[in-house]
Design an enzyme around this catalytic site. Structure first.
Site, PDB file in Angstrom:
ATOM      1  N   SER A   1      12.088   4.781  16.200  1.00 20.38           N
ATOM      2  CA  SER A   1      11.423   5.463  15.117  1.00 20.38           C
ATOM      3  C   SER A   1      12.288   5.629  13.864  1.00 20.38           C
ATOM      4  O   SER A   1      11.767   5.936  12.797  1.00 20.38           O
ATOM      5  CB  SER A   1      10.973   6.846  15.588  1.00 20.38           C
ATOM      6  OG  SER A   1      12.098   7.642  15.913  1.00 20.38           O
TER       7      SER A   1
ATOM      8  N   SER B   1      15.404   5.250  19.687  1.00 18.69           N
ATOM      9  CA  SER B   1      15.083   5.214  18.251  1.00 18.69           C
ATOM     10  C   SER B   1      16.247   4.988  17.315  1.00 18.69           C
ATOM     11  O   SER B   1      16.034   4.811  16.117  1.00 18.69           O
ATOM     12  CB  SER B   1      14.375   6.505  17.845  1.00 18.69           C
ATOM     13  OG  SER B   1      13.023   6.409  18.183  1.00 18.69           O
TER      14      SER B   1
ATOM     15  N   LYS C   1      17.718  10.702   8.368  1.00 21.90           N
ATOM     16  CA  LYS C   1      16.353  10.616   8.885  1.00 21.90           C
ATOM     17  C   LYS C   1      15.616  11.895   8.521  1.00 21.90           C
ATOM     18  O   LYS C   1      16.185  12.995   8.621  1.00 21.90           O
ATOM     19  CB  LYS C   1      16.398  10.418  10.408  1.00 21.90           C
ATOM     20  CG  LYS C   1      15.055  10.111  11.066  1.00 21.90           C
ATOM     21  CD  LYS C   1      15.251   9.812  12.559  1.00 21.90           C
ATOM     22  CE  LYS C   1      13.945   9.438  13.256  1.00 21.90           C
ATOM     23  NZ  LYS C   1      14.156   9.119  14.694  1.00 21.90           N
TER      24      LYS C   1
HETATM   25  N1  GLN Z   1       9.849   4.591  21.000  1.00 13.86           N
HETATM   26  C1  GLN Z   1      10.050   5.730  21.854  1.00 13.86           C
HETATM   27  C2  GLN Z   1       8.892   6.687  21.706  1.00 13.86           C
HETATM   28  O1  GLN Z   1       7.992   6.392  20.965  1.00 13.86           O
HETATM   29  C3  GLN Z   1      11.353   6.395  21.523  1.00 13.86           C
HETATM   30  C4  GLN Z   1      11.277   7.209  20.302  1.00 13.86           C
HETATM   31  C5  GLN Z   1      12.560   7.889  19.977  1.00 13.86           C
HETATM   32  O2  GLN Z   1      13.617   7.574  20.512  1.00 13.86           O
HETATM   33  N2  GLN Z   1      12.448   8.881  19.136  1.00 13.86           N
HETATM   34  O3  GLN Z   1       8.853   7.713  22.328  1.00 13.86           O
END
Ligand code: GLN
Length: 474
Positions: free
Chosen positions: A153, A177, A78
């Site tokens: 994400s 995410s 990532k």
């Molecule tokens: N979707 C969640 C957010 O937007 C989690 C994101 C993540 O785990 N990085 O905060």
């Protein structure tokens, strides 16, 4: 899902000389050439470097040296993990062009075992989102149906594995995410216990929640990657001072005698096809000798609200460092305050700005107790709920995502609808516990459904045992 060779089989074949790391890499690069234009999993494909590393792995095998547990295994990272001398953008304009002077600890650990990094994967900007639609560099598409999102994400890391561009990948999980995109792309995705895996070199989003973990096709491969990246790191002050656990050794133990918690007061919102797969998973575990028991987690329905105060609050302070002076992009201006403001205005996307504003508001004098302080109390209630549940259950099963992969644009105009994607994953991060998503069949529109296995702090071995049983059952 055995369409592509996995982590353990590639490493074994390369180490035994049945294939070469170069041949394995070439097969992955060929798939990237064929489909990356449509999928857009990567911000950067590290073709030349990957070839050099693969050649080095093959030389080690030839010399009769130990090539490592991940010999020649193509891995995607990532793009919020620091890679020395290789651009690390967090899919944000504000970091475009920034090359870190060091490797993240997880990157070092994978490299030390002979992994071959194929590229840096796309994400929602600074890991804020659930669909990868918030990337400054354009969305990633779900390789199983390119009209749909891969989740987020870590959508690029999930898509890279689902498309056969890499045998495994790393993502980060602050509120879901890793697990949510794993579910949406039909993969195994693991969020380890807070502190089990070093975050040194992970660009911070919400420091009390962030964890790094793997995406793979199989539970065994996820166990291998988790073992490799886990363990104490003096460079991360939140790292748990103990060695990496044995997870692979737990996979064959079965679930006889284990107590599996079913959440009697599960928050509403999951689609019927997803709930049907959860029921099927519980039945499969019962057939394999586990006992299903009801647990209640009454504070769970407040988790999302607490998260959207705590995570933005931490983000607003973590992201203060992007000022046009220390990293990446700078917009020139006549005076320094205008330079800060113009750099941040041009460098951050809408969702990142929304989080910074929410977080700054929640932390401001006079509101701190009402918002941030209260959210911390809810966080404590959630931890207490889990502690009570784990007094009677060894693990808990829930859906991972309330729905299968959705279509592009279907939630972009409604932040709350997007935030609700993480309703089942966020509580784990608030508690600091491990959880993983395991593919368990097909739901609506022929898309995969993931089941989430949750465990108490450092309960990874039991969690993987249950995941392995689910994999056998499906
Ligand atoms: N979707 C969640 C957010 O937007 C989690 C994101 C993540 O785990 N990085 O905060």
């Amino acid at each position: 899902m055995a369409e592509f060779p996995g982590v353990s089989s590639i490493a074994a074949d390369v180490a035994a000389g049945r294939t070469t790391a170069r041949d394995v890499l070439d097969a992955h690069l060929a798939r990237i050439d064929a489909r990356e234009g449509e999928v857009h999993a990567f911000n950067l494909v590290m073709r030349e470097r990957a070839m050099a590393v693969a050649t080095e792995v093959d030389a080690r095998v030839k010399r009769g040296e130990n090539p490592g547990r991940l010999a020649g295994v193509p891995i995607a990272l990532k793009d919020n993990m620091c890679t020395r001398g290789v651009e690390t953008t967090c899919s944000s304009r504000i970091l475009e062009g920034w090359k870190p002077p060091y490797d993240a600890t997880t990157v070092q650990k994978l490299a030390a075992e002979g992994a071959v990094f194929v590229g840096k994967t796309n994400l929602d900007e600074f890991a804020m989102g659930s669909s990868t639609e918030n990337s400054a560099f354009g969305p990633t598409r779900n390789p199983l149906d390119t009209s749909r999102v891969p989740g987020g994400s870590s959508g690029g890391s999930a898509a890279a594995v689902a498309a056969g561009f890499a045998a495994g990948s790393l993502g980060s999980d602050t509120g879901g995410s890793i697990r949510q995109p794993a579910a949406l792309c039909g993969l195994v995705g693991v969020k380890p216990t807070y502190g089990l895996v070093s975050r040194y070199g992970l660009v911070a989003f919400a420091s009390s929640l962030d964890q790094i973990g793997p995406f793979t096709h199989t539970v065994e491969d996820a166990a291998i990657l988790t073992e490799v990246i886990a363990g104490h790191d003096p460079l991360d002050s939140t790292s748990i001072p103990q060695p990496a656990p044995d997870l692979v050794g737990a996979l064959g133990a079965g679930v006889k005698g284990l107590r599996i918690g079913r959440v009697a007061d599960l928050p509403e919102g999951a689609d019927p096809d997803v709930l049907a797969r959860l029921d099927a998973a519980l039945e499969a575990l019962a057939r394999a000798g586990a006992t299903i028991i009801d647990v209640t987690l009454p504070s769970l329905s407040f988790a999302l609200t607490a998260y959207y105060l705590i995570a933005p609050a931490e983000a607003s302070s973590n992201l203060a460092r992007y000022d046009g002076v220390r990293y990446g992009r700078r917009v020139a201006a006549g005076d320094i305050n205008t330079m800060y403001a113009d750099t941040r205005e041009a460098g951050f996307g809408d969702e990142v700005k929304r989080r910074i504003m929410l977080g700054t508001y929640a932390l401001s004098a006079g509101y701190y107790d009402a918002y941030y302080g209260k959210a911390l109390k809810v966080r404590r209630l959630i931890a207490d709920d889990f502690a009570r549940a784990y007094a009677t259950a060894d693990v808990i099963l829930t859906p991972t995502s309330p729905s299968v992969a959705f279509r592009f644009g279907s939630k972009t105009d409604d932040p709350l609808a997007m935030y609700l994607c993480d309703i089942f994953t966020i509580p784990t991060n608030l508690a600091g516990h491990p959880a993983m998503s395991v593919p368990f069949g097909i739901g609506q529109d022929n898309m995969p459904v993931g089941v989430q296995v949750l465990a108490p702090t450092l309960g990874e071995a039991t969690m993987f045992r249950v995941a392995a049983e689910l994999e056998r059952a499906v």
